[in-house]
Scaffold this motif. Structure first.
Motif, mmCIF file in Angstrom:
data_model
loop_
_atom_site.group_PDB
_atom_site.id
_atom_site.type_symbol
_atom_site.label_atom_id
_atom_site.label_comp_id
_atom_site.label_asym_id
_atom_site.label_seq_id
_atom_site.Cartn_x
_atom_site.Cartn_y
_atom_site.Cartn_z
ATOM 1 N N TYR A 14 0.857 -1.184 0.000
ATOM 2 C CA TYR A 14 0.000 0.000 0.000
ATOM 3 C C TYR A 14 0.891 1.230 0.000
ATOM 4 C CZ TYR A 14 -3.254 -3.520 1.758
ATOM 5 O OH TYR A 14 -4.005 -4.657 1.917
ATOM 6 N N SER A 16 0.608 5.154 0.204
ATOM 7 C CA SER A 16 -0.411 6.165 0.511
ATOM 8 C C SER A 16 0.037 7.591 0.210
ATOM 9 C CB SER A 16 -0.835 6.062 1.979
ATOM 10 O OG SER A 16 0.282 6.209 2.831
ATOM 11 N N ALA A 68 0.498 6.810 -5.712
ATOM 12 C CA ALA A 68 -0.168 6.106 -4.617
ATOM 13 C C ALA A 68 -1.095 5.038 -5.182
ATOM 14 C CB ALA A 68 -0.956 7.094 -3.763
ATOM 15 N N THR A 70 -2.510 0.550 -4.539
ATOM 16 C CA THR A 70 -2.286 -0.779 -3.982
ATOM 17 C C THR A 70 -1.661 -1.649 -5.062
ATOM 18 O OG1 THR A 70 -4.207 -0.552 -2.541
ATOM 19 C CG2 THR A 70 -3.378 -2.784 -2.903
ATOM 20 N N ARG A 97 5.281 6.775 1.421
ATOM 21 C CA ARG A 97 4.787 6.130 2.634
ATOM 22 C C ARG A 97 4.244 4.778 2.205
ATOM 23 N NH1 ARG A 97 0.894 9.491 5.828
ATOM 24 N NH2 ARG A 97 2.818 10.577 6.321
#
Length: 105
Positions: A14, A16, A68, A70, A97
């Motif tokens: 992930y 973010s 960003a 998944t 991140r």
């Protein structure tokens, strides 16, 4: 991570927050039999630009994560007792991140 008898891995990454110009992230899955010597196994790729999950031997421009989202990788032939992730971040003042979760079978 010691994987022992498991030989399959579903890795979910992930991302973010992404910043920098132009930021890119390559996540390499590596395996080891002794937790000291490591070998490339798989690269997590950006399927939005790559199209499908593809086993890459080296990151391509399309394989680098740049936004960003998944991202997933399925490794069905782990050969070794240990698995680790190695990340390479490039760009001018890049920042990511990232949270990674592995599911073993």
């Amino acid at each position: 991570v010691r994987v022992g008898k498991y030989d399959k891995l579903l890795l979910t990454v992930y991302v973010s927050v992404v910043s920098g110009t132009p930021p890119s992230l390559v996540i390499d899955i590596e395996v080891s039999g002794n937790n000291a010597e490591w070998a490339h196994c798989h690269i997590v790729i950006d399927t939005a630009t790559q199209g499908v999950l593809t086993r890459l031997t080296a990151p391509t421009t399309e394989g680098k994560i740049k936004a960003a989202g998944t991202f997933m990788a399925l490794v069905d032939n782990i050969v070794g007792d240990f698995v680790r992730l190695r990340s390479t971040v490039t760009g001018t003042s890049p920042s990511f991140r990232v949270t990674a979760r592995g599911y073993f079978k």
